[in-house]
Scaffold this active site. Structure first.
Site, PDB file in Angstrom:
ATOM      1  N   SER A   1      99.525 -11.426 102.194  1.00 45.14           N
ATOM      2  CA  SER A   1      98.761 -11.489 103.432  1.00 45.14           C
ATOM      3  C   SER A   1      97.375 -12.073 103.197  1.00 45.14           C
ATOM      4  O   SER A   1      97.235 -13.195 102.710  1.00 45.14           O
ATOM      5  CB  SER A   1      98.697 -10.098 104.066  1.00 45.14           C
TER       6      SER A   1
ATOM      7  N   ASP B   1     103.747 -14.163 102.666  1.00 41.22           N
ATOM      8  CA  ASP B   1     103.367 -14.242 104.078  1.00 41.22           C
ATOM      9  C   ASP B   1     101.848 -14.335 104.234  1.00 41.22           C
ATOM     10  O   ASP B   1     101.209 -13.423 104.799  1.00 41.22           O
ATOM     11  CB  ASP B   1     103.915 -13.053 104.874  1.00 41.22           C
TER      12      ASP B   1
ATOM     13  N   HIS C   1     105.980  -8.620 108.871  1.00 40.33           N
ATOM     14  CA  HIS C   1     104.974  -9.089 107.909  1.00 40.33           C
ATOM     15  C   HIS C   1     105.122  -8.340 106.581  1.00 40.33           C
ATOM     16  O   HIS C   1     105.133  -8.943 105.504  1.00 40.33           O
ATOM     17  CB  HIS C   1     103.596  -8.864 108.516  1.00 40.33           C
TER      18      HIS C   1
END
Length: 282
Positions: free
Chosen positions: A101, A129, A195
């Site tokens: 992230s 991601d 996510h």
């Protein structure tokens, strides 16, 4: 000057080394990132360095963390330079960095500094991601891109919401279409769940007996109409391309965009290494 991370003194730095960087408001000890750490620690002769950068932001708000990505990257660069100075056997250029992230953008800043100051960059960065919010229009220097390492591989599981939409690496994998994961359909916050799913997916790839096999697609439409879906019965797909595995064992020669399908529950990998030609797994 950064005093963010202590230098470890009781590890063998001649071993292969991984650097794990968690995301926004996360700790490598307290959430799903821990799964990756625990799976790596099952392997022999492997170091895992963990960056906990929560203290760089006293206010637990996302914009503050975004502004501190640059500072975290500087701390990582300073830490690695100090580690190399005290332990010459440690080679920054051999390091594999895994960032999730917001943490996927941290090695971009670290790499820019290392290249400018000592002329080296990472061997590999795996972006899990990479975060989208406030990085939509960011310049190349402010986000993960292929120039940050000799090889950059990226896994997308929530594109367009929490995760980046556009390709960010030498090779980009879009899992189950890249936006929403079926395991999250009944979750109260399916976007965040999707996510986070990149973490157990990547964890599953670390084991040597699982593989997220895939083949390359020219476009998302081609993927939707199944003309480039992976065919487990053959070692060559319909486009006469050799399939590759997403994640830990992704070949560093891989380039382009791939679409990956998974099971809807653990174990998530659809296929096993043992059923594939051994030469493909290299």
């Amino acid at each position: 000057m950064c005093h963010c991370f202590p230098v470890p003194v009781s590890i063998d730095l001649t071993y292969e080394t991984k650097l794990l960087i968690p995301g926004y408001d996360e700790s490598v000890y307290l959430n799903e990132t821990r799964l990756i750490l625990e799976e790596y620690l099952k392997r022999n002769k492997l170091n895992v360095l963990r960056i906990d950068w929560l203290k760089l932001s006293k206010l637990r708000c996302y914009p503050t963390f975004v502004s501190n990505v640059r500072h975290a990257g500087k701390c990582v660069a300073d830490f690695l330079k100090k580690l190399h100075t005290n332990h010459p056997e440690f080679k920054i250029k051999n390091l594999h960095v895994i960032g999730f992230s917001l943490g996927a953008h941290v090695p971009s800043f670290a790499s820019d500094l290392l290249q400018a100051q000592i002329g080296v960059k990472f061997a590999r960065i795996t972006g899990l991601d990479p975060a989208l919010p406030l990085f939509l229009a960011a310049t190349r220097r402010w986000k993960l891109d292929p120039s940050d390492a000799d090889f950059v591989d990226v896994i997308h599981t929530n594109s367009g919401e929490f995760g980046k939409v556009e390709p960010c690496g030498h090779v980009d994998f879009y899992v189950n279409g890249g936006r929403r994961q079926s395991v999250c359909e009944n979750d109260t916050f399916p976007a965040r769940c999707s996510h986070l799913m990149v973490l157990p997916y990547f964890t599953d790839t670390i084991s040597t007996n699982t593989g997220f096999w895939t083949t390359q697609c020219e476009s998302y439409l081609e993927y939707l109409f199944t003309s480039c879906r992976f065919n487990v019965s053959s070692t060559v797909d319909q486009n006469n391309q050799t399939p590759i595995s997403m994640g830990e064992h992704c070949p560093k020669s891989a380039r382009g965009v791939y679409y990956v399908e998974t099971n809807s529950s653990s174990p998530f990998a659809l296929y096993q290494y043992k059923i594939m030609n051994s030469s493909i797994a290299e």
